[in-house]
Motif scaffolding. Structure first.
Motif, PDB file in Angstrom:
ATOM      1  N   MET A   1       0.823  -1.206   0.000  1.00  0.00           N
ATOM      2  CA  MET A   1       0.000   0.000   0.000  1.00  0.00           C
ATOM      3  C   MET A   1       0.858   1.257   0.000  1.00  0.00           C
ATOM      4  O   MET A   1       0.562   2.224  -0.721  1.00  0.00           O
ATOM      5  CB  MET A   1      -0.923   0.018   1.218  1.00  0.00           C
ATOM      6  CG  MET A   1      -2.047  -1.029   1.157  1.00  0.00           C
ATOM      7  SD  MET A   1      -3.053  -1.032   2.650  1.00  0.00           S
ATOM      8  CE  MET A   1      -3.769   0.608   2.521  1.00  0.00           C
ATOM      9  N   LEU A   2       1.954   1.215   0.818  1.00  0.00           N
ATOM     10  CA  LEU A   2       2.846   2.374   0.822  1.00  0.00           C
ATOM     11  C   LEU A   2       3.478   2.570  -0.550  1.00  0.00           C
ATOM     12  O   LEU A   2       3.624   3.693  -1.034  1.00  0.00           O
ATOM     13  CB  LEU A   2       3.940   2.181   1.875  1.00  0.00           C
ATOM     14  CG  LEU A   2       3.485   2.330   3.331  1.00  0.00           C
ATOM     15  CD1 LEU A   2       4.628   1.937   4.268  1.00  0.00           C
ATOM     16  CD2 LEU A   2       3.052   3.757   3.598  1.00  0.00           C
ATOM     17  N   LEU A   3       3.855   1.448  -1.192  1.00  0.00           N
ATOM     18  CA  LEU A   3       4.454   1.542  -2.520  1.00  0.00           C
ATOM     19  C   LEU A   3       3.471   2.135  -3.520  1.00  0.00           C
ATOM     20  O   LEU A   3       3.830   2.958  -4.363  1.00  0.00           O
ATOM     21  CB  LEU A   3       4.911   0.147  -2.976  1.00  0.00           C
ATOM     22  CG  LEU A   3       5.595   0.098  -4.353  1.00  0.00           C
ATOM     23  CD1 LEU A   3       6.873   0.934  -4.328  1.00  0.00           C
ATOM     24  CD2 LEU A   3       5.946  -1.361  -4.700  1.00  0.00           C
ATOM     25  N   LEU A   8       1.533   6.670  -6.824  1.00  0.00           N
ATOM     26  CA  LEU A   8       0.452   7.607  -7.156  1.00  0.00           C
ATOM     27  C   LEU A   8       0.910   9.045  -6.968  1.00  0.00           C
ATOM     28  O   LEU A   8       0.635   9.915  -7.811  1.00  0.00           O
ATOM     29  CB  LEU A   8      -0.761   7.327  -6.262  1.00  0.00           C
ATOM     30  CG  LEU A   8      -1.999   8.196  -6.508  1.00  0.00           C
ATOM     31  CD1 LEU A   8      -2.489   8.048  -7.931  1.00  0.00           C
ATOM     32  CD2 LEU A   8      -3.108   7.810  -5.533  1.00  0.00           C
ATOM     33  N   LEU A   9       1.634   9.315  -5.861  1.00  0.00           N
ATOM     34  CA  LEU A   9       2.126  10.655  -5.607  1.00  0.00           C
ATOM     35  C   LEU A   9       3.116  11.084  -6.682  1.00  0.00           C
ATOM     36  O   LEU A   9       3.100  12.227  -7.149  1.00  0.00           O
ATOM     37  CB  LEU A   9       2.794  10.704  -4.225  1.00  0.00           C
ATOM     38  CG  LEU A   9       3.316  12.073  -3.776  1.00  0.00           C
ATOM     39  CD1 LEU A   9       2.176  13.082  -3.695  1.00  0.00           C
ATOM     40  CD2 LEU A   9       4.002  11.948  -2.424  1.00  0.00           C
TER      41      LEU A   9
END
Length: 717
Positions: A1-3, A8-9
């Motif tokens: 999820m962090l990846l 996305l950012l």
């Protein structure tokens, strides 16, 4: 999820860096569409008469706007929107579909489909578009109406004139919501029109959409000195004369002598203020269809022109009381002077110019000032002008404001042309004394006469008495402006009595209104070229004599009659108007013992037909006539209008000395109708034409002040 969040950012950062400006423009565009910049129209001020009747007002209306881009953004929007516009508002389906499909309009976001939609029509469409929860529509019908898109309404105002053609040249009309060229609408346009507001949306520094509204400032209203009732009376008799006889033009002004307020003004052709471009009242369909653009504009401007203010003409004998008052004021004559009329005056070094009096070849004989006015004697007036001399005569004309605009609050005022020291010879001086050889406007003449009969106070003529804001509060009042003193109160009283004699025993007898004392003066001016049989006839009158409450001036330009040189025609109109106007204005009948207003027998033409005198023994003026309508004396001899004998061919008979023979059996004035007037005009080719040149030249060196003082400042009531 962090990846995933990091990816996305990173993607967002990349898009913002490479295409940020592109997407920002899209957002701003969408925001502007939602909060569209639009004009909030100001309501134009109303126009009232002196009694509060609305002469002009503005009603809120709407324009139907179509956003083609929105409608075409989804096929499901097209049919419901087209159906609503055609079924509810009655618009043309083919036209709507053409706008939605045409290459140059299909992406337009602002197309006006219809203007001047009423509030009821707008509400009807909105109720159709959003029927509400309690409607009996099926789900399919509700869904269909939810797909009506891209239609909105833009506010505007429609100028409305409740009295249609009443006082049309004076009130005027608007060409658009903030543009006017005619009448009070034009003169007070900046006061009436107000200032539009704005509504617009924008994106602030925090990227939030905001909306700003600048409210419109509605126009101010004007209260006029006009009286709807008085105006209706004036137009009633003007219309009656037009139907019975007709003429090239007719002008009428009714004024309060003590203030310069105009209570009624009728300046020519009738047209509907709600449809001012309709020429059908003056021209046939064939004539209108045959006009090119230039001819149409000329016809419209002619119809809209205010004859009372714009046109300058030779006034004729209505100026005689003014000339006499000026001579008395300057001490060139006295009230005890007498003058001998022998039929005319000779001018020129060789005596080759002879100016006739109206009764030539007869003569008035010895006359007092009272008789000069009553008989309308040109010979005596020429002698009075000679006593004044050129310099003093011109100064007197300037004092009474001839040759200069009066400053009335209406556009396109004419000035007229008077002589100068260089152009006025002895013949021009003589003829100017009886109103020929110079030009003036109706408003100049009636305003000068006001000062002569009101005690000598010259007021600026005006039509607006008050300005009110949009809440109805008075923001400005226009008090009567006293510009100058023209004559003394004693001279004013003398002139009133002389003009009263004209009504009692002189050329103004036809105008008599039962129950009221009145003064009057007729005018008959031969138009150029002299001898063409065309005349402008006029009549100016006031009542009562001791304390004039109303001054009336009537001009009939080229009456439709074989003999135009007859001052009875404007007297018919004036008599009819005053017979109703005086009681309407609550003027007490000063000649009525019991205070009631006796009936006045008016001209028979007002009953809707011209009098046919053929086969009768007495015509409408009380003159004896034969079976062919020829005037005869008591013994049956044919005579002319002055009582001179005629032969069977209508030619004047002469005696053995070559003199015209006058009948000694003419019906006397005591047995004649009051319509039998004294002659005051004769065709005279020796009368010079007015000076040529620009009207503005005669306004130089005029001593009329642009500002005056109020009654209160002058110590007057």
């Amino acid at each position: 999820m962090l990846l995933a969040l990091v990816c996305l950012l990173g993607r967002i950062t990349y898009i913002n860096a490479t295409s940020g400006k592109k997407y920002k423009k899209q957002v701003l565009t969408q925001a502007q569409q939602k909060y569209q910049s639009s004009t909030l129209p100001a309501k134009r001020g109303d126009i009232y008469d002196r009694n509060g009747n609305i002469l002009a007002t503005s009603q809120k209306v709407y324009s139907v706007i179509l956003d083609c881009k929105t409608v075409n953004s989804d096929e499901a929007y097209v049919e419901p929107t087209v159906k609503a516009l055609t079924e509810v508002l009655g618009l043309d389906e083919n036209k709507i579909r053409s706008i939605l499909s045409a290459a140059d309009t299909k992406n337009s976001q602002y197309r006006i489909l219809k203007k001047q939609l009423s509030m009821d029509e707008k509400k009807k469409f909105e109720d159709y578009e959003s029927p509400g929860e309690d409607s009996n529509l099926s789900d399919a019908e509700k869904k269909e109406r939810q797909n009506i898109k891209g239609v909105w309404f833009e506010e505007d105002y429609l100028r409305v004139y409740p009295f249609n053609e009443l006082a049309c040249e004076t009130v005027g009309f608007t060409l658009s919501r903030d543009t006017a060229d005619v009448g009070l609408e034009s003169y007070y346009n900046s006061t009436l029109m107000g200032a539009d507001g704005r509504q617009y949306g924008y994106v602030n520094d925090d990227a939030d959409v905001e909306q700003t509204i600048i409210d419109p400032k509605n126009g101010q209203s004007i209260v006029t000195t006009l009286d709807v009732g008085a105006q209706q009376i004036v137009e009633k008799y003007v219309n009656g004369f037009k139907e019975a006889m007709g003429s090239k033009n007719i002008g009428v002004i009714a004024m309060k002598p003590s203030t310069g307020e105009i209570i009624a003004m009728d300046g020519g052709d009738r047209f509907d203020l709600n449809d001012p471009r309709d020429l059908s009242s003056l021209y046939s369909e064939e004539e209108i269809a045959a006009m090119n653009d230039e001819e149409t504009v000329t016809a419209l401007n002619g119809m809209w022109s205010n004859f009372c203010v714009t046109d300058a003409f030779e006034p004729g004998s209505v100026v005689k009381p003014i000339v006499m008052a000026g001579a008395l004021e300057k001490g060139k004559i006295s009230d005890t002077d007498t003058f001998n009329c022998d039929g005319g005056q000779t001018f020129g070094a060789n005596g080759d110019t002879y100016i006739k009096c109206a009764v030539w070849p007869d003569a008035h004989g010895t006359e007092t000032l009272r008789e000069v006015i009553a008989n309308s004697c040109n010979d005596a007036m020429m002698q009075i002008a000679a006593k004044m001399g050129t310099e003093q005569f011109l100064k007197s004309q300037t004092l009474f404001n001839f040759g200069s605009r009066t400053g009335i609050d209406l556009p396109n005022e004419g000035a007229g042309v008077i002589h100068t020291q260089e152009t006025m010879g002895e013949t021009e001086l003589a003829c100017s004394a009886f109103g020929q050889g110079f030009t003036s406007t109706m408003i100049q003449e009636i305003n000068a006469m006001c000062s002569v009969i009101n005690g000598g106070s010259y007021y600026q003529p005006h039509l607006v008495s008050e300005i009110r804001d949009s809440n109805g509060s008075t923001v400005k009042k226009y008090d009567p402006i006293l510009l100058k003193q023209t004559v003394s109160s004693e001279i004013s009283a003398d002139i009133r009595s002389y003009m009263e004699a004209s009504v009692q025993e002189g050329t103004s007898r036809t105008s008599k209104v039962e129950g009221y004392s009145s003064g009057g003066k007729t005018g008959t001016a031969e138009k150029l070229p002299r001898g063409n049989g065309k005349y402008l006839v006029s009549f100016i009158t006031f009542a009562p004599v001791a304390d004039p409450q109303v001054l009336l001036y009537v001009v009939v330009d080229e009456p439709n009659a074989e003999d135009q040189a007859d001052s009875k025609y404007p007297q018919y109109i004036a008599q009819g108007i005053l017979s109703e106007l005086l009681p309407y204005l609550n003027v007490a009948p000063d000649e009525s013992e019991d205070g009631s207003v006796p009936d006045t027998e008016l001209w028979e033409g007002f009953k809707g037909h011209l009098v046919d005198v053929s086969g009768s023994s007495v015509d409408e003026q009380g003159n004896l006539v034969d079976g062919s309508g020829n005037r005869v004396d008591l013994e049956g001899n044919r005579i002319d209008e002055n009582g001179y004998l005629l032969d069977d061919n209508g030619q004047l008979k002469v005696d053995e000395n070559g003199q015209y023979i006058k009948s000694d059996s003419v019906i006397s004035s005591s047995t004649a109708s009051s319509g039998d007037t004294l002659k005051e005009a004769i065709s005279d080719t020796n009368v010079p034409a007015p000076p040529e040149g620009d009207e503005s030249e005669t306004t130089e060196n005029n001593d009329m002040e642009s500002e005056g003082i109020t009654n209160e400042e002058a110590g007057l009531d």
